[in-house]
Design an enzyme around this catalytic site. Structure first.
Site, PDB file in Angstrom:
ATOM      1  N   ASP A  65      21.422   8.284   6.129  1.00 23.48           N
ATOM      2  CA  ASP A  65      22.730   8.948   6.059  1.00 23.48           C
ATOM      3  C   ASP A  65      23.690   8.528   7.178  1.00 23.48           C
ATOM      4  OD1 ASP A  65      21.328  10.020   8.147  1.00 23.48           O
ATOM      5  OD2 ASP A  65      21.566  12.114   7.583  1.00 23.48           O
ATOM      6  N   HIS A  66      23.191   7.861   8.211  1.00 18.33           N
ATOM      7  CA  HIS A  66      24.047   7.543   9.365  1.00 18.33           C
ATOM      8  C   HIS A  66      24.715   6.174   9.255  1.00 18.33           C
ATOM      9  CE1 HIS A  66      22.367  11.038  11.335  1.00 18.33           C
ATOM     10  NE2 HIS A  66      23.011  10.795  12.450  1.00 18.33           N
ATOM     11  N   ASP A 120      16.773  14.289  15.405  1.00 19.07           N
ATOM     12  CA  ASP A 120      18.222  14.440  15.448  1.00 19.07           C
ATOM     13  C   ASP A 120      18.506  15.804  16.065  1.00 19.07           C
ATOM     14  OD1 ASP A 120      20.840  13.166  13.914  1.00 19.07           O
ATOM     15  OD2 ASP A 120      20.970  15.304  14.310  1.00 19.07           O
ATOM     16  N   ARG A 380      31.088  17.790  17.123  1.00 25.68           N
ATOM     17  CA  ARG A 380      31.220  17.096  18.409  1.00 25.68           C
ATOM     18  C   ARG A 380      32.570  16.390  18.495  1.00 25.68           C
ATOM     19  NH1 ARG A 380      25.065  14.919  18.679  1.00 25.68           N
ATOM     20  NH2 ARG A 380      24.287  16.876  19.575  1.00 25.68           N
ATOM     21  N   SER A 546      23.298  14.139  21.786  1.00 29.26           N
ATOM     22  CA  SER A 546      22.388  13.755  20.717  1.00 29.26           C
ATOM     23  C   SER A 546      20.944  13.598  21.193  1.00 29.26           C
ATOM     24  CB  SER A 546      22.852  12.437  20.101  1.00 29.26           C
ATOM     25  OG  SER A 546      22.376  11.357  20.870  1.00 29.26           O
ATOM     26  N   ARG A 548      19.323  10.812  20.521  1.00 30.85           N
ATOM     27  CA  ARG A 548      19.019   9.383  20.422  1.00 30.85           C
ATOM     28  C   ARG A 548      18.187   8.913  21.614  1.00 30.85           C
ATOM     29  NH1 ARG A 548      25.348   7.925  20.750  1.00 30.85           N
ATOM     30  NH2 ARG A 548      25.239   9.496  19.146  1.00 30.85           N
TER      31      ARG A 548
HETATM   32  C1  MIC Z   1      24.778  12.478  16.620  1.00 27.56           C
HETATM   33  O1  MIC Z   1      25.289  13.440  16.067  1.00 27.56           O
HETATM   34  O2  MIC Z   1      25.144  12.048  17.727  1.00 27.56           O
HETATM   35  C2  MIC Z   1      23.634  11.796  15.948  1.00 27.56           C
HETATM   36  C3  MIC Z   1      24.067  10.422  15.633  1.00 27.56           C
HETATM   37  O3  MIC Z   1      23.295  12.442  14.743  1.00 27.56           O
HETATM   38  C4  MIC Z   1      22.450  11.860  16.921  1.00 27.56           C
HETATM   39  C5  MIC Z   1      21.325  11.048  16.570  1.00 27.56           C
HETATM   40  C6  MIC Z   1      21.542   9.634  16.877  1.00 27.56           C
HETATM   41  O4  MIC Z   1      22.070   9.290  17.913  1.00 27.56           O
HETATM   42  O5  MIC Z   1      21.150   8.829  16.054  1.00 27.56           O
HETATM   43  C7  MIC Z   1      21.920  13.251  17.252  1.00 27.56           C
HETATM   44  O6  MIC Z   1      22.703  14.171  17.361  1.00 27.56           O
HETATM   45  O7  MIC Z   1      20.751  13.430  17.535  1.00 27.56           O
HETATM   46 FE1  SF4 Z   2      25.447  13.142  11.218  1.00 25.80          FE
HETATM   47 FE2  SF4 Z   2      24.934  13.847  13.754  1.00 25.80          FE
HETATM   48 FE3  SF4 Z   2      27.395  14.007  12.756  1.00 25.80          FE
HETATM   49 FE4  SF4 Z   2      25.559  15.678  11.927  1.00 25.80          FE
HETATM   50  S1  SF4 Z   2      26.347  15.540  13.988  1.00 25.80           S
HETATM   51  S2  SF4 Z   2      27.028  14.602  10.654  1.00 25.80           S
HETATM   52  S3  SF4 Z   2      23.723  14.393  11.921  1.00 25.80           S
HETATM   53  S4  SF4 Z   2      26.194  12.148  13.062  1.00 25.80           S
END
Ligand code: MIC
Ligand code: SF4
Length: 656
Positions: A65-66, A120, A380, A546, A548
């Protein structure tokens, strides 16, 4: 002690070791796991390295999904790798286009009373159905798939008592924004937020999920709602009534702390740039001109959100200066609004319809113009996260988003409603959702699975090997940063960098890219020419945001062995340890000022002190000062650090 609360009951039932005393290390059994492609490729590479034949959880799901852009082979290679790994190891696979992991998980898999570990940070979304759902680094999730329990410090359980009723145009999003306003992005560290009180009876499961989702922005371990008749009706409509159990707090449940929110007193709120806790009433920023509006993300793109937003748009047009997009959270939500005719309202209003994926949330395919204002229903708004460094991103409910899209400027939806005669509606839950599982591939039977070959395109690089923690460290300060550094600062996302998540050699070139473009070459010089360790000095709440693990793995690859900060965010702290980086905290926070870039550092007797639980002395050889540092490490974390990281720790354990 929080006995009798919903969270306590679930932890007690899953306890593998430890005592349920806040701050003490506990280990819990994990029933389900979730990964997404951006963290999943690395998680499965690590899972493969553990040499296990099939996942040992009750259920594991791999979502794509990313990284949806397919401008070259990189993301498609990753997707194909993930699809073959899922087939090989007994994992469900949710194909690209099926929806955002958290949204789909709530709809199709989340179960009250069970535990979920996801790679995540917004995994707590599933807390909306009474599940204990925790976000972690990919390596921790890989370990859970291999049957390891998950280790954490027993959190304090905070009861959030909701009283009163939400006024029209005030929504679940405003409840969580209110908490962020009160507690800030570090107010939830070491805590579980459990919602209770009369006020929860009005909130549907998708609305509850909006709240538990954004609990991640508080830095909380997780957030949870009880599982009640509302949960039951929702699961029934999903064709999953058998997954329901009742899970309520006992009459005399005692929370470690109680916060009260009177819903009747809330008003529409908005988080201003560049932090989710920079919250004010919408009326205070009215009149700010808007370039772009998006409804979507794992926070606010459920059927309920889309229906309300779509109804507001009925017979109306988006302001000519605004580009408006909607990204339904899942194929199911999209199907439903198509069925109900709501999709047409978006189209007729002049909206751009994006696919069901993360997209704009991480700067993948829909960024604001230079210096532009984007109003989003997301969670975010860190600087640069949208893909445009100088954009100003505001976070609010879908209702505020739509109102602002119509008006061309930020506006309180109550005012627009009055002006335009828009009625507030209560969204009825459907009696039966279209399950929409066509893009979910169930696991293969074990014998067949064993025959599956794993596909590895050129974008899948092998894992680097790391060595053990040395007995003492010689190093150099290669970076000094301030408070609230996010993982987006450390390891940015965005269309050029995200496709490199399965290639640690390539992605390491981007560490701290926007903060200090010289960092990588400096770090390499220290690693390769001087042959010593890189040391990073940080402020409060280092590594928030996140999950990550690339924000730990890539710095480790560049030779970072120690981060000394005023305090750390939970998931990043754990990720540092998982990759053998020692997270130290200043005993006296003022000592932060005692380091300058390029200072030479010596940390003697490292292992002895860690083993003995003693303070660690960091000697600044350049200024000849000694700085006392502490650490917050459980016995298991010490042993992981000594092994040089979790992967080696697990392999060592398997040898015994
Ligand atoms: C995000 O919202 O920053 C992400 C992308 O979903 C991350 C995960 C990632 O960095 O792949 C998260 O929140 O964990
Ligand atoms: Fe996707 Fe992370 Fe954004 Fe949620 S916060 S929509 S999991 S990138």
């Amino acid at each position: 002690m929080a006995k009798g609360t919903v969270a306590y009951k679930i932890i007690e039932k899953h306890l593998v070791s430890g005592r349920l005393i806040p701050g003490e290390e506990i280990a819990i059994k994990i029933d389900q796991t979730l990964t997404q492609d951006a963290t999943g490729t690395m998680a499965y590479l690590q899972f493969e390295a553990m040499g296990v034949d099939r996942v040992k959880t009750e259920l594991s799901v791999s979502y794509i999904d990313h990284n949806m852009l397919q401008t070259d082979y990189k993301n498609p290679d990753d997707h194909k790798y993930l699809m073959s790994v899922a087939k090989r190891y007994g994992v469900y696979l949710s194909k690209p286009g099926n929806g955002i992991c958290h949204q789909v998980h709530v709809e199709r898999f989340a179960k009250p009373g069970k535990t979920l570990l996801g790679s995540d940070s917004h995994t707590p979304t599933s807390g909306g159905v009474g599940m204990l759902a925790i976000g972690a680094g990919g390596l921790d999730v890989a370990a859970a798939m291999a049957g390891e329990p998950f280790y954490l410090k027993m959190p304090r359980i905070v009861g959030v008592k909701l009283t009163g009723t939400l006024p029209p145009w005030v929504t679940a999003k405003d409840i969580i924004l209110e908490l962020l306003r009160r507690l800030t992005v570090k107010g939830g560290v070491g805590k579980i937020f459990e919602y209770f009180g009369e006020g929860i009876k009005e909130l549907s499961v998708p609305e509850r999920a909006t709240i538990t989702n954004m609990g991640a922005e508080l830095g909380a371990t997780t957030s949870i709602f009880p599982s009640d008749e509302i949960t039951r009706a929702y699961l029934k409509a999903q064709g999953r009534e058998e997954d329901w159990i009742e899970l309520l707090p006992d009459e005399n449940a005692e929370y470690d702390e109680v916060i009260e929110i009177n819903l009747s007193e809330l008003e529409p709120l908005i988080a201003c740039p560049h932090s989710p806790d920079n919250v004010v009433p919408v009326r205070e920023v009215e009149g700010v001109k808007v370039d772009q509006v998006v409804i979507g993300s794992c926070t606010n793109s459920s059927f309920v959100d889309l229906t309300r937003a779509g109804k507001m748009l009925e017979g109306r047009r988006i302001h000519p200066d605004v580009i408006f997009a909607v990204a339904p959270g899942s194929k199911q939500a999209l199907e439903l609004i198509a069925q109900e005719g709501i999709l047409l309202n978006f189209l007729k209003a002049g909206a751009r319809v994006l696919e069901s994926a993360c997209g704009p949330c991480i700067g993948m395919g829909y960024a604001p113009p230079s210096g532009g204002v984007s109003v989003r229903s997301f969670n975010r708004n860190f600087e640069g996260r949208s893909g445009t460094k100088d954009a100003k991103v505001y976070l609010a409910s879908p209702e505020v988003c739509v109102a602002s899209a119509i008006a061309g400027e930020i506006i309180d939806p109550r005012r627009l409603a009055e002006r335009e005669g828009i009625k507030w509606i209560k969204v009825q839950m459907p009696e039966r959702f279209p399950y929409g599982d066509e893009a979910i591939i169930p696991p293969l039977p074990e014998e067949e699975a064993k025959k599956v070959e794993i596909y590895r395109g050129p974008n899948i690089a092998p894992l680097p090997e790391f060595d053990e923690l040395p007995t003492e460290i010689q190093g150099e300060v290669s970076l000094i940063v301030g408070d609230n550094i996010t993982t987006d600062h450390i390891m940015p996302a965005g269309a050029n960098i995200l496709p490199l998540r399965s290639n640690i050699y390539a992605i390491s070139e981007y560490v701290y890219h926007y903060v200090d473009p010289e960092f990588v070459s400096r770090a390499k010089k220290i690693r390769d020419e001087k042959g010593i360790a890189n040391i990073i000095i940080g402020g409060e709440n280092y590594g928030q945001g996140s999950s990550r693990e690339h924000a730990a793995l890539a710095p480790r690859f560049l030779g970072v062995r120690v981060v000394i900060a005023k305090s750390f965010a939970r998931i990043h702290h754990a990720n540092l340890i998982n990759f053998g980086i020692l997270p130290l905290e200043f005993v006296d926070k003022r000592d932060y000022a005692k380091f300058s870039l390029g200072d030479e550092v010596h940390i003697p007797e490292l292992i002895d002190r860690l083993k003995g639980g003693k303070e660690i002395l960091v000697i600044n050889k350049t200024t000849k000062e000694e700085i006392a540092c502490k650490y917050s490490l459980t016995p298991k974390q010490v042993s992981v650090l000594l092994s040089g990281g979790l992967l080696r720790w697990i392999k060592n354990k398997q040898k015994v």
